[in-house]
Design an enzyme around this catalytic site. Structure first.
Site: not given
Ligand code: NAD
Length: 409
Positions: A102, A214, A216-219
Protein backbone atom coordinates in the site's frame (compact mmCIF):
# COMPACT_ATOMS: atom_id res chain seq x y z
CA UNK A 1 -7.24 4.18 17.70
CA UNK A 2 -4.46 2.88 15.51
CA UNK A 3 -5.41 0.95 12.37
CA UNK A 4 -2.24 -1.15 12.51
CA UNK A 5 -2.89 -2.22 16.13
CA UNK A 6 -6.34 -3.29 14.99
CA UNK A 7 -4.87 -5.22 12.07
CA UNK A 8 -2.42 -7.06 14.33
CA UNK A 9 -5.19 -7.91 16.77
CA UNK A 10 -7.20 -9.36 13.90
CA UNK A 11 -4.15 -11.40 12.87
CA UNK A 12 -3.64 -12.71 16.41
CA UNK A 13 -7.30 -13.64 16.79
CA UNK A 14 -7.30 -15.60 13.54
CA UNK A 15 -3.91 -17.20 14.31
CA UNK A 16 -5.30 -18.56 17.60
CA UNK A 17 -8.46 -19.91 15.99
CA UNK A 18 -6.56 -21.89 13.35
CA UNK A 19 -3.39 -22.51 15.37
CA UNK A 20 -1.29 -20.79 12.70
CA UNK A 21 2.29 -21.95 12.22
CA UNK A 22 4.52 -19.78 14.46
CA UNK A 23 7.02 -18.91 11.74
CA UNK A 24 4.27 -17.74 9.40
CA UNK A 25 2.77 -15.66 12.21
CA UNK A 26 6.17 -14.09 12.88
CA UNK A 27 6.63 -13.25 9.19
CA UNK A 28 3.19 -11.63 9.09
CA UNK A 29 3.67 -9.60 12.27
CA UNK A 30 5.65 -6.89 10.47
CA UNK A 31 6.04 -5.64 6.88
CA UNK A 32 8.76 -7.08 4.67
CA UNK A 33 9.79 -3.56 3.58
CA UNK A 34 8.86 0.03 4.44
CA UNK A 35 9.78 2.62 1.80
CA UNK A 36 9.52 6.34 2.56
CA UNK A 37 10.31 9.43 0.51
CA UNK A 38 9.99 13.20 0.67
CA UNK A 39 8.54 14.37 -2.63
CA UNK A 40 9.60 17.86 -3.79
CA UNK A 41 6.81 19.36 -5.91
CA UNK A 42 6.86 22.73 -7.67
CA UNK A 43 3.62 24.64 -6.99
CA UNK A 44 1.96 26.81 -9.63
CA UNK A 45 3.07 29.96 -7.77
CA UNK A 46 6.71 28.93 -8.12
CA UNK A 47 7.24 27.78 -4.52
CA UNK A 48 8.49 24.29 -3.65
CA UNK A 49 6.53 22.04 -1.31
CA UNK A 50 7.70 18.76 0.20
CA UNK A 51 5.18 15.93 0.64
CA UNK A 52 5.76 12.86 2.82
CA UNK A 53 5.12 9.64 0.86
CA UNK A 54 5.08 5.93 1.64
CA UNK A 55 5.11 2.52 0.00
CA UNK A 56 4.81 -0.39 2.41
CA UNK A 57 5.47 -3.88 1.01
CA UNK A 58 3.91 -6.17 3.55
CA UNK A 59 4.06 -9.74 2.32
CA UNK A 60 4.98 -11.37 -0.98
CA UNK A 61 4.55 -15.07 -0.13
CA UNK A 62 1.90 -15.52 -2.85
CA UNK A 63 3.26 -13.12 -5.50
CA UNK A 64 4.17 -9.49 -6.29
CA UNK A 65 2.91 -6.79 -3.94
CA UNK A 66 -0.42 -5.26 -4.89
CA UNK A 67 -2.33 -2.36 -3.37
CA UNK A 68 -3.52 1.20 -3.81
CA UNK A 69 -2.04 4.64 -3.21
CA UNK A 70 -3.99 7.03 -0.98
CA UNK A 71 -3.74 10.83 -1.19
CA UNK A 72 -5.19 12.18 2.06
CA UNK A 73 -4.19 14.65 4.79
CA UNK A 74 -4.53 11.98 7.48
CA UNK A 75 -2.28 9.37 5.83
CA UNK A 76 0.28 8.03 8.30
CA UNK A 77 2.70 5.13 8.34
CA UNK A 78 0.63 2.93 10.66
CA UNK A 79 -2.40 3.38 8.44
CA UNK A 80 -0.39 2.41 5.35
CA UNK A 81 1.02 -0.64 7.18
CA UNK A 82 -2.47 -1.76 8.15
CA UNK A 83 -3.81 -1.27 4.64
CA UNK A 84 -0.88 -3.21 3.12
CA UNK A 85 -1.43 -6.11 5.52
CA UNK A 86 -5.13 -6.20 4.63
CA UNK A 87 -4.15 -6.30 0.95
CA UNK A 88 -2.13 -9.49 1.54
CA UNK A 89 -5.15 -11.03 3.25
CA UNK A 90 -7.55 -9.73 0.61
CA UNK A 91 -5.64 -11.09 -2.39
CA UNK A 92 -5.47 -14.45 -0.66
CA UNK A 93 -9.19 -14.51 0.25
CA UNK A 94 -10.15 -14.16 -3.42
CA UNK A 95 -7.39 -16.51 -4.59
CA UNK A 96 -5.28 -13.93 -6.46
CA UNK A 97 -1.58 -14.92 -6.71
CA UNK A 98 -0.34 -11.61 -5.31
CA UNK A 99 0.91 -10.21 -2.03
CA UNK A 100 0.03 -7.06 -0.13
CA UNK A 101 1.33 -3.52 -0.46
CA UNK A 102 0.00 0.00 0.00
CA UNK A 103 1.13 3.55 -0.61
CA UNK A 104 0.17 7.01 0.44
CA UNK A 105 0.97 10.70 0.43
CA UNK A 106 0.12 13.15 3.21
CA UNK A 107 -1.70 15.76 1.14
CA UNK A 108 -5.07 17.39 0.72
CA UNK A 109 -5.46 16.80 -3.02
CA UNK A 110 -8.44 19.19 -3.16
CA UNK A 111 -6.02 22.03 -2.39
CA UNK A 112 -3.88 21.25 -5.46
CA UNK A 113 -4.39 22.35 -9.06
CA UNK A 114 -4.53 19.65 -11.76
CA UNK A 115 -0.94 20.44 -12.79
CA UNK A 116 0.27 20.25 -9.17
CA UNK A 117 -1.52 16.92 -8.76
CA UNK A 118 0.17 15.62 -11.90
CA UNK A 119 3.60 16.72 -10.68
CA UNK A 120 2.96 15.06 -7.31
CA UNK A 121 1.86 11.79 -8.98
CA UNK A 122 4.91 11.72 -11.24
CA UNK A 123 7.18 12.54 -8.27
CA UNK A 124 5.74 9.54 -6.40
CA UNK A 125 6.77 7.26 -9.28
CA UNK A 126 10.27 8.75 -9.54
CA UNK A 127 10.80 8.22 -5.81
CA UNK A 128 9.58 4.61 -5.67
CA UNK A 129 10.63 3.44 -9.15
CA UNK A 130 13.44 1.19 -7.84
CA UNK A 131 11.04 -0.86 -5.72
CA UNK A 132 7.94 -1.04 -7.95
CA UNK A 133 7.27 -2.53 -11.39
CA UNK A 134 5.01 -5.02 -13.16
CA UNK A 135 6.86 -8.01 -11.69
CA UNK A 136 7.56 -6.45 -8.27
CA UNK A 137 4.82 -4.24 -6.91
CA UNK A 138 1.75 -2.93 -8.71
CA UNK A 139 -0.03 0.09 -7.18
CA UNK A 140 -3.64 1.11 -7.89
CA UNK A 141 -6.11 3.85 -6.91
CA UNK A 142 -7.43 4.34 -3.38
CA UNK A 143 -8.98 7.30 -1.57
CA UNK A 144 -8.67 10.47 -3.69
CA UNK A 145 -6.54 8.85 -6.39
CA UNK A 146 -8.12 8.45 -9.81
CA UNK A 147 -7.67 6.73 -13.20
CA UNK A 148 -6.08 9.98 -14.44
CA UNK A 149 -3.50 9.81 -11.65
CA UNK A 150 -2.80 6.17 -12.58
CA UNK A 151 -2.33 7.24 -16.23
CA UNK A 152 0.28 9.86 -15.22
CA UNK A 153 2.00 7.26 -13.07
CA UNK A 154 2.07 4.61 -15.84
CA UNK A 155 3.35 7.23 -18.28
CA UNK A 156 6.11 8.41 -15.93
CA UNK A 157 7.25 4.85 -15.25
CA UNK A 158 7.17 3.96 -18.97
CA UNK A 159 9.22 7.04 -19.85
CA UNK A 160 11.83 6.22 -17.22
CA UNK A 161 12.00 2.58 -18.35
CA UNK A 162 12.18 3.58 -22.01
CA UNK A 163 9.37 1.20 -23.00
CA UNK A 164 5.62 0.92 -22.49
CA UNK A 165 5.17 -0.61 -19.02
CA UNK A 166 1.45 -0.31 -18.49
CA UNK A 167 1.38 -3.22 -16.02
CA UNK A 168 3.12 -1.05 -13.39
CA UNK A 169 -0.17 0.31 -12.03
CA UNK A 170 -3.80 -0.71 -12.40
CA UNK A 171 -6.99 1.32 -12.35
CA UNK A 172 -5.88 3.20 -15.49
CA UNK A 173 -8.34 4.73 -17.98
CA UNK A 174 -9.67 2.17 -20.47
CA UNK A 175 -8.06 4.14 -23.33
CA UNK A 176 -4.63 3.68 -21.74
CA UNK A 177 -4.39 0.05 -20.65
CA UNK A 178 -7.28 0.01 -18.19
CA UNK A 179 -9.71 -2.88 -17.92
CA UNK A 180 -13.36 -2.62 -18.76
CA UNK A 181 -15.32 -2.93 -15.54
CA UNK A 182 -12.48 -1.73 -13.23
CA UNK A 183 -14.26 1.50 -12.27
CA UNK A 184 -17.26 -0.38 -10.93
CA UNK A 185 -15.52 -3.56 -9.77
CA UNK A 186 -15.25 -2.85 -6.04
CA UNK A 187 -18.94 -2.19 -5.73
CA UNK A 188 -19.82 -4.97 -8.18
CA UNK A 189 -17.84 -7.53 -6.18
CA UNK A 190 -19.46 -6.29 -2.96
CA UNK A 191 -22.85 -6.51 -4.61
CA UNK A 192 -22.32 -10.20 -5.54
CA UNK A 193 -21.27 -11.00 -2.00
CA UNK A 194 -24.21 -9.07 -0.54
CA UNK A 195 -26.66 -10.91 -2.79
CA UNK A 196 -25.16 -14.22 -1.62
CA UNK A 197 -25.50 -13.14 2.02
CA UNK A 198 -29.09 -11.98 1.52
CA UNK A 199 -29.89 -15.40 0.06
CA UNK A 200 -28.01 -17.26 2.81
CA UNK A 201 -29.97 -15.37 5.49
CA UNK A 202 -33.28 -15.98 3.72
CA UNK A 203 -34.07 -12.28 3.17
CA UNK A 204 -36.07 -11.04 0.17
CA UNK A 205 -33.86 -8.61 -1.75
CA UNK A 206 -36.68 -6.33 -2.96
CA UNK A 207 -37.17 -3.25 -0.79
CA UNK A 208 -34.36 -3.96 1.67
CA UNK A 209 -33.39 -0.72 3.40
CA UNK A 210 -29.78 0.41 2.98
CA UNK A 211 -27.60 3.28 4.20
CA UNK A 212 -24.18 4.06 2.76
CA UNK A 213 -21.45 6.19 4.33
CA UNK A 214 -19.22 7.51 1.52
CA UNK A 215 -20.39 8.49 -1.95
CA UNK A 216 -17.23 8.12 -4.02
CA UNK A 217 -15.87 5.36 -6.28
CA UNK A 218 -17.02 2.58 -4.01
CA UNK A 219 -20.13 4.00 -2.29
CA UNK A 220 -21.84 5.78 -5.19
CA UNK A 221 -21.46 2.87 -7.61
CA UNK A 222 -22.80 0.51 -4.96
CA UNK A 223 -25.77 2.83 -4.41
CA UNK A 224 -26.49 2.69 -8.14
CA UNK A 225 -26.31 -1.13 -8.29
CA UNK A 226 -28.58 -1.48 -5.26
CA UNK A 227 -31.07 1.05 -6.62
CA UNK A 228 -31.26 -0.86 -9.93
CA UNK A 229 -31.70 -4.18 -8.11
CA UNK A 230 -34.70 -2.90 -6.12
CA UNK A 231 -33.08 -2.09 -2.78
CA UNK A 232 -34.24 1.09 -1.05
CA UNK A 233 -31.24 3.35 -0.36
CA UNK A 234 -32.64 5.54 2.43
CA UNK A 235 -29.47 7.38 3.49
CA UNK A 236 -26.05 8.29 2.16
CA UNK A 237 -23.22 10.43 3.49
CA UNK A 238 -20.23 12.15 2.00
CA UNK A 239 -17.61 14.31 3.69
CA UNK A 240 -19.92 17.34 3.72
CA UNK A 241 -23.27 15.89 4.80
CA UNK A 242 -25.41 12.84 5.60
CA UNK A 243 -28.88 12.79 4.02
CA UNK A 244 -31.96 10.67 4.68
CA UNK A 245 -35.23 10.00 2.85
CA UNK A 246 -37.57 7.43 4.38
CA UNK A 247 -39.02 6.72 0.91
CA UNK A 248 -35.62 5.97 -0.59
CA UNK A 249 -33.27 8.33 -2.45
CA UNK A 250 -33.39 8.51 -6.25
CA UNK A 251 -29.78 7.45 -6.75
CA UNK A 252 -29.35 8.30 -10.48
CA UNK A 253 -30.63 11.82 -9.72
CA UNK A 254 -28.44 12.08 -6.64
CA UNK A 255 -25.40 11.13 -8.74
CA UNK A 256 -26.16 13.95 -11.18
CA UNK A 257 -26.76 16.32 -8.26
CA UNK A 258 -23.44 15.40 -6.64
CA UNK A 259 -21.63 15.75 -9.98
CA UNK A 260 -22.88 19.32 -10.34
CA UNK A 261 -22.74 20.53 -6.70
CA UNK A 262 -19.81 18.31 -5.53
CA UNK A 263 -21.81 17.27 -2.47
CA UNK A 264 -24.99 15.38 -1.47
CA UNK A 265 -26.00 18.22 0.88
CA UNK A 266 -29.55 19.59 0.47
CA UNK A 267 -30.60 17.00 -2.13
CA UNK A 268 -34.32 17.44 -2.84
CA UNK A 269 -36.69 15.56 -0.53
CA UNK A 270 -33.93 14.58 1.90
CA UNK A 271 -33.29 15.74 5.43
CA UNK A 272 -29.86 16.19 6.93
CA UNK A 273 -28.89 13.77 9.70
CA UNK A 274 -25.69 13.15 11.64
CA UNK A 275 -23.33 10.26 10.91
CA UNK A 276 -24.34 8.66 14.21
CA UNK A 277 -28.01 8.89 13.23
CA UNK A 278 -27.21 7.26 9.89
CA UNK A 279 -25.51 4.33 11.61
CA UNK A 280 -28.44 3.91 14.02
CA UNK A 281 -31.23 3.86 11.40
CA UNK A 282 -33.67 0.92 11.14
CA UNK A 283 -31.92 -0.80 8.24
CA UNK A 284 -31.41 -4.15 6.62
CA UNK A 285 -27.97 -3.28 5.26
CA UNK A 286 -25.40 -0.74 6.44
CA UNK A 287 -22.46 -0.03 4.13
CA UNK A 288 -19.48 1.97 5.37
CA UNK A 289 -17.69 3.11 2.20
CA UNK A 290 -15.56 6.06 3.38
CA UNK A 291 -12.70 5.86 5.87
CA UNK A 292 -11.54 3.58 8.70
CA UNK A 293 -12.51 3.49 12.38
CA UNK A 294 -16.05 4.69 11.85
CA UNK A 295 -17.84 1.94 13.78
CA UNK A 296 -16.47 1.69 17.30
CA UNK A 297 -17.44 0.51 20.79
CA UNK A 298 -19.21 3.90 21.15
CA UNK A 299 -21.74 3.37 18.37
CA UNK A 300 -21.80 -0.37 17.55
CA UNK A 301 -24.59 -1.07 20.08
CA UNK A 302 -26.85 1.33 18.15
CA UNK A 303 -26.57 -0.52 14.87
CA UNK A 304 -29.82 -2.24 13.94
CA UNK A 305 -28.89 -3.42 10.43
CA UNK A 306 -28.97 -7.18 9.79
CA UNK A 307 -25.97 -7.05 7.46
CA UNK A 308 -22.96 -4.74 7.60
CA UNK A 309 -21.02 -4.76 4.32
CA UNK A 310 -17.58 -3.17 4.65
CA UNK A 311 -16.81 -1.53 1.31
CA UNK A 312 -14.32 0.78 3.07
CA UNK A 313 -11.08 -0.61 4.41
CA UNK A 314 -11.00 -1.01 8.20
CA UNK A 315 -14.21 0.85 9.08
CA UNK A 316 -14.92 -1.32 12.16
CA UNK A 317 -12.74 -1.62 15.28
CA UNK A 318 -12.15 -5.00 16.99
CA UNK A 319 -14.28 -3.92 20.00
CA UNK A 320 -17.14 -3.08 17.65
CA UNK A 321 -16.68 -6.44 15.89
CA UNK A 322 -17.37 -8.24 19.17
CA UNK A 323 -20.46 -6.15 19.91
CA UNK A 324 -21.87 -6.70 16.42
CA UNK A 325 -21.22 -10.46 16.59
CA UNK A 326 -22.98 -10.63 19.98
CA UNK A 327 -25.92 -8.70 18.48
CA UNK A 328 -26.04 -11.12 15.52
CA UNK A 329 -25.24 -8.48 12.91
CA UNK A 330 -23.71 -10.35 9.97
CA UNK A 331 -20.57 -8.35 9.20
CA UNK A 332 -19.08 -9.04 5.77
CA UNK A 333 -15.47 -7.93 6.21
CA UNK A 334 -13.56 -5.52 3.95
CA UNK A 335 -11.08 -8.17 2.87
CA UNK A 336 -13.95 -9.98 1.17
CA UNK A 337 -16.57 -7.25 0.62
CA UNK A 338 -14.33 -4.84 -1.31
CA UNK A 339 -12.04 -7.43 -2.93
CA UNK A 340 -13.75 -6.96 -6.31
CA UNK A 341 -11.48 -3.94 -6.88
CA UNK A 342 -8.23 -5.82 -6.53
CA UNK A 343 -9.67 -8.77 -8.44
CA UNK A 344 -10.33 -6.69 -11.54
CA UNK A 345 -7.00 -4.90 -10.96
CA UNK A 346 -5.42 -8.32 -11.26
CA UNK A 347 -7.38 -8.90 -14.48
CA UNK A 348 -6.14 -5.53 -15.76
CA UNK A 349 -2.54 -6.53 -15.02
CA UNK A 350 -3.04 -9.87 -16.81
CA UNK A 351 -4.42 -8.00 -19.82
CA UNK A 352 -1.47 -5.54 -19.82
CA UNK A 353 1.11 -8.33 -19.64
CA UNK A 354 -0.51 -10.33 -22.44
CA UNK A 355 -1.51 -7.19 -24.41
CA UNK A 356 -4.85 -8.87 -24.97
CA UNK A 357 -8.00 -7.13 -23.72
CA UNK A 358 -11.22 -8.71 -22.44
CA UNK A 359 -14.85 -7.75 -23.04
CA UNK A 360 -16.94 -6.33 -20.18
CA UNK A 361 -18.89 -9.62 -20.08
CA UNK A 362 -15.68 -11.61 -19.66
CA UNK A 363 -14.50 -9.34 -16.85
CA UNK A 364 -17.85 -9.57 -15.08
CA UNK A 365 -18.02 -13.35 -15.42
CA UNK A 366 -14.45 -13.78 -14.13
CA UNK A 367 -15.20 -11.42 -11.22
CA UNK A 368 -18.27 -13.37 -10.24
CA UNK A 369 -16.32 -16.61 -10.55
CA UNK A 370 -13.81 -15.28 -8.00
CA UNK A 371 -16.24 -13.65 -5.57
CA UNK A 372 -18.75 -16.47 -5.19
CA UNK A 373 -16.26 -19.22 -4.19
CA UNK A 374 -14.57 -16.70 -1.88
CA UNK A 375 -17.91 -16.00 -0.18
CA UNK A 376 -18.63 -19.75 0.16
CA UNK A 377 -15.16 -20.49 1.57
CA UNK A 378 -15.47 -17.69 4.14
CA UNK A 379 -19.03 -18.61 5.15
CA UNK A 380 -18.10 -22.29 5.55
CA UNK A 381 -14.99 -21.44 7.59
CA UNK A 382 -17.18 -19.27 9.82
CA UNK A 383 -19.55 -22.18 10.35
CA UNK A 384 -16.69 -24.63 10.95
CA UNK A 385 -15.01 -22.57 13.68
CA UNK A 386 -18.20 -20.78 14.87
CA UNK A 387 -16.52 -17.38 14.47
CA UNK A 388 -17.46 -14.09 12.85
CA UNK A 389 -16.87 -13.67 9.12
CA UNK A 390 -13.83 -11.43 9.63
CA UNK A 391 -11.99 -14.14 11.50
CA UNK A 392 -13.29 -16.67 8.97
CA UNK A 393 -11.88 -14.59 6.09
CA UNK A 394 -8.55 -14.20 7.85
CA UNK A 395 -8.35 -17.95 8.56
CA UNK A 396 -9.20 -18.73 4.92
CA UNK A 397 -6.50 -16.31 3.70
CA UNK A 398 -3.88 -17.28 6.26
CA UNK A 399 -4.19 -20.98 5.42
CA UNK A 400 -3.19 -20.12 1.82
CA UNK A 401 -0.39 -17.70 2.80
CA UNK A 402 0.91 -20.27 5.27
CA UNK A 403 1.06 -22.98 2.59
CA UNK A 404 2.96 -20.65 0.21
CA UNK A 405 5.36 -19.49 2.95
CA UNK A 406 6.13 -23.01 4.06
CA UNK A 407 6.57 -24.30 0.52
CA UNK A 408 9.27 -21.66 0.04
CA UNK A 409 11.11 -22.03 3.34
P1 NAD B 1 -13.37 8.14 -2.95
O1 NAD B 1 -12.35 9.16 -2.70
O2 NAD B 1 -13.86 7.95 -4.34
O3 NAD B 1 -14.64 8.42 -2.04
C1 NAD B 1 -14.59 8.59 -0.68
C2 NAD B 1 -15.95 9.07 -0.23
O4 NAD B 1 -16.00 9.12 1.19
C3 NAD B 1 -16.30 10.47 -0.73
O5 NAD B 1 -17.68 10.51 -1.09
C4 NAD B 1 -16.07 11.35 0.50
O6 NAD B 1 -16.85 12.52 0.48
C5 NAD B 1 -16.53 10.40 1.58
N1 NAD B 1 -16.03 10.75 2.92
C6 NAD B 1 -14.79 11.13 3.29
N2 NAD B 1 -14.77 11.39 4.60
C7 NAD B 1 -16.02 11.16 5.07
C8 NAD B 1 -16.64 11.26 6.34
N3 NAD B 1 -15.93 11.64 7.40
N4 NAD B 1 -17.96 10.94 6.43
C9 NAD B 1 -18.67 10.55 5.35
N5 NAD B 1 -18.13 10.44 4.13
C10 NAD B 1 -16.84 10.75 3.99
O7 NAD B 1 -12.79 6.78 -2.33
P2 NAD B 1 -13.25 5.29 -2.64
O8 NAD B 1 -12.37 4.76 -3.71
O9 NAD B 1 -14.73 5.23 -2.82
O10 NAD B 1 -12.82 4.57 -1.30
C11 NAD B 1 -13.68 4.54 -0.16
C12 NAD B 1 -13.27 3.40 0.72
O11 NAD B 1 -13.34 2.20 -0.05
C13 NAD B 1 -11.84 3.48 1.26
O12 NAD B 1 -11.78 2.91 2.54
C14 NAD B 1 -11.06 2.64 0.29
O13 NAD B 1 -9.87 2.13 0.87
C15 NAD B 1 -12.08 1.56 0.02
N6 NAD B 1 -11.83 0.81 -1.23
C16 NAD B 1 -11.94 1.41 -2.45
C17 NAD B 1 -11.67 0.66 -3.60
C18 NAD B 1 -11.83 1.23 -4.97
O14 NAD B 1 -11.64 0.49 -5.94
N7 NAD B 1 -12.21 2.47 -5.13
C19 NAD B 1 -11.27 -0.67 -3.48
C20 NAD B 1 -11.18 -1.24 -2.22
C21 NAD B 1 -11.46 -0.48 -1.10
Amino acid sequence: MNAYDNALRQLETAAKIMNLNEETLARLSSPEKINMASLPVRMDDGTLKIFQAYRVQYNSARGPYKGGIRFHPQVNLDEVKALSFWMAIKCSVVGIPMGGGKGGVIVDPKSLSIKELERLSRAWIRAFRPVIGPEKDIPAPDVYTTPQIMAWMADEFSQLEGKPSLGVVTGKPVEFGGSLGRGTSTAQGGFYVLQAAVKQLGLASQGLKVAIQGFGNAGAVMAGLLFEAGYKVVAVADSSSAIYDVNGLDIPELMQYKASTKSVKNFKGSKEISTEELFALELDVLIPAALENQITENNAENIKAKILLELANGPTTPEADDILFKNKVVLIPDVLANAGGVTVSYFEWLQNLSNNYWSEEEVDKELRDRMMPAWSAVWETGQKYQVNLRSAAFVTALERIDKASRARS
